[in-house]
Design a protein around this motif. Sequence first.
Motif, PDB file in Angstrom:
ATOM      1  N   ASN A 150      16.176  43.754 -74.863  1.00 31.32           N
ATOM      2  CA  ASN A 150      17.173  42.720 -75.100  1.00 31.32           C
ATOM      3  C   ASN A 150      16.462  41.382 -75.272  1.00 31.32           C
ATOM      4  O   ASN A 150      15.464  41.115 -74.616  1.00 31.32           O
ATOM      5  CB  ASN A 150      18.149  42.612 -73.918  1.00 31.32           C
ATOM      6  CG  ASN A 150      19.312  41.694 -74.222  1.00 31.32           C
ATOM      7  OD1 ASN A 150      19.900  41.769 -75.308  1.00 31.32           O
ATOM      8  ND2 ASN A 150      19.661  40.825 -73.292  1.00 31.32           N
ATOM      9  N   ALA A 242      27.347  44.350 -78.994  1.00 39.26           N
ATOM     10  CA  ALA A 242      26.673  43.930 -77.760  1.00 39.26           C
ATOM     11  C   ALA A 242      27.398  44.505 -76.543  1.00 39.26           C
ATOM     12  O   ALA A 242      28.616  44.679 -76.548  1.00 39.26           O
ATOM     13  CB  ALA A 242      26.623  42.411 -77.688  1.00 39.26           C
ATOM     14  N   CYS A 256      22.935  43.545 -73.285  1.00 34.12           N
ATOM     15  CA  CYS A 256      22.018  44.040 -74.307  1.00 34.12           C
ATOM     16  C   CYS A 256      22.674  43.915 -75.673  1.00 34.12           C
ATOM     17  O   CYS A 256      23.785  44.403 -75.886  1.00 34.12           O
ATOM     18  CB  CYS A 256      21.649  45.498 -74.019  1.00 34.12           C
ATOM     19  SG  CYS A 256      20.131  45.970 -74.824  1.00 34.12           S
ATOM     20  N   GLN A 257      21.976  43.229 -76.601  1.00 27.90           N
ATOM     21  CA  GLN A 257      22.570  43.004 -77.921  1.00 27.90           C
ATOM     22  C   GLN A 257      21.547  43.175 -79.040  1.00 27.90           C
ATOM     23  O   GLN A 257      21.797  42.827 -80.183  1.00 27.90           O
ATOM     24  CB  GLN A 257      23.153  41.589 -77.985  1.00 27.90           C
ATOM     25  CG  GLN A 257      22.122  40.490 -77.774  1.00 27.90           C
ATOM     26  CD  GLN A 257      22.692  39.096 -78.002  1.00 27.90           C
ATOM     27  OE1 GLN A 257      23.908  38.892 -78.017  1.00 27.90           O
ATOM     28  NE2 GLN A 257      21.825  38.127 -78.220  1.00 27.90           N
ATOM     29  N   ASP A 258      20.382  43.736 -78.687  1.00 27.58           N
ATOM     30  CA  ASP A 258      19.291  43.767 -79.659  1.00 27.58           C
ATOM     31  C   ASP A 258      19.505  44.788 -80.773  1.00 27.58           C
ATOM     32  O   ASP A 258      19.001  44.624 -81.877  1.00 27.58           O
ATOM     33  CB  ASP A 258      17.966  44.046 -78.947  1.00 27.58           C
ATOM     34  CG  ASP A 258      16.777  43.510 -79.729  1.00 27.58           C
ATOM     35  OD1 ASP A 258      16.778  42.313 -80.045  1.00 27.58           O
ATOM     36  OD2 ASP A 258      15.881  44.299 -80.047  1.00 27.58           O
ATOM     37  N   ASN A 265      22.628  50.033 -77.492  1.00 24.37           N
ATOM     38  CA  ASN A 265      22.628  48.899 -76.570  1.00 24.37           C
ATOM     39  C   ASN A 265      23.026  49.333 -75.166  1.00 24.37           C
ATOM     40  O   ASN A 265      22.475  48.862 -74.177  1.00 24.37           O
ATOM     41  CB  ASN A 265      23.570  47.794 -77.067  1.00 24.37           C
ATOM     42  CG  ASN A 265      22.931  46.933 -78.158  1.00 24.37           C
ATOM     43  OD1 ASN A 265      21.731  46.720 -78.150  1.00 24.37           O
ATOM     44  ND2 ASN A 265      23.738  46.451 -79.089  1.00 24.37           N
TER      45      ASN A 265
END
Length: 357
Positions: A150, A242, A256-258, A265
């Motif tokens: 993240n 996300a 977590c948004q990666d 995520n």
Amino acid sequence: MFDKLKSVDDRYEEINAQLMDPDVVSDTGRYTSLMKELKALTPIVEKYREYVKAKAAMEEARELLDEGGHDREFRELLDQEFNENRELLEAISEELKILLLPRDPNDEKSVIIEIRGGAGGDEAALFANSLYRMYTMYAESRRWKTEILNANQTELGGFKEVSFSIEGEGAYSRLKFESGVHRVQRVPETESQGRVHTSTVTVAVLPEVEDVEVEINPSDLQIDTYRAGGAGGQHVNKTESAIRITHLPTGLVVECQDERSQHKNKDKAMKILRSRLYEKMQQEQTDKIASERKLQVGTGDRSERIRTYNYPQGRVTDHRIGLTLYKIEQILNGDMSEVVEALITFDQAEKLKSSQE
């Protein structure tokens, strides 16, 4: 100590014999467990056998000297052999004491590192990026695999926070002392007067854990989805990919948004949550044992200022062990071995001192 070493040697031989048994070979769980134990015992047994060999050579030389009747040149050779093996025995004894120290059960694990910008705004975020780069370059030099879990980037290319995994055998043993506050002193590019600014970044190193090591009840989780934010990226703010997971009993929150995928995520967020819960459990256990605190160089205490990176002086100082190196550029380019080895050696010395009290 040597009674213990003899029993370790016996156990080593016992495991080797079991590994030849077809029933053991066909039992994957048992075979894996024995191989893991064998690997842990191997350096101790090898060093112990070195000791036995050197001791036998020293005693043989002493017996020949006691017999007498040898010419001067042969006596000198025997004297030399006796003294060399005596010195070798002393050195091996010290190594064996270290090898017999209680091992951290997490040492062989991979890690999750969380870096957060502290005091200093954009400058702290930029240095968070510098530390992320340092750790990933160090991991690369050891052929470990890294993956961002993240990241919350700033417009200037820094990180408000970044979480990433480093997968590799023994990663935790070499990186666990990085937890704490890292301080940077430098002149920011935006500073027209050339004044040195001080900023801080917080680092947390967590051992990566398996599902079986931390049991999480799904009913204890509140899972929210939201649109990703941050600097750049076409998918940002387009879909609710996300994830925010709140562990209700402890109040721990992981975001977590990666990844573009909500599922990915969620997997990454759960990975971070498991490691945070595991660390929390460990910290609670450690706090109950006051003596253990003396054995720590500084693992776990995120409020402790552990290191200063001073750009004008080209200096890196680790405050816990009083180590100062004038090689800031090399260290920030991932050449951390001298710092890591010094911290490990200091920790071993403290444990040895404590075990002899």
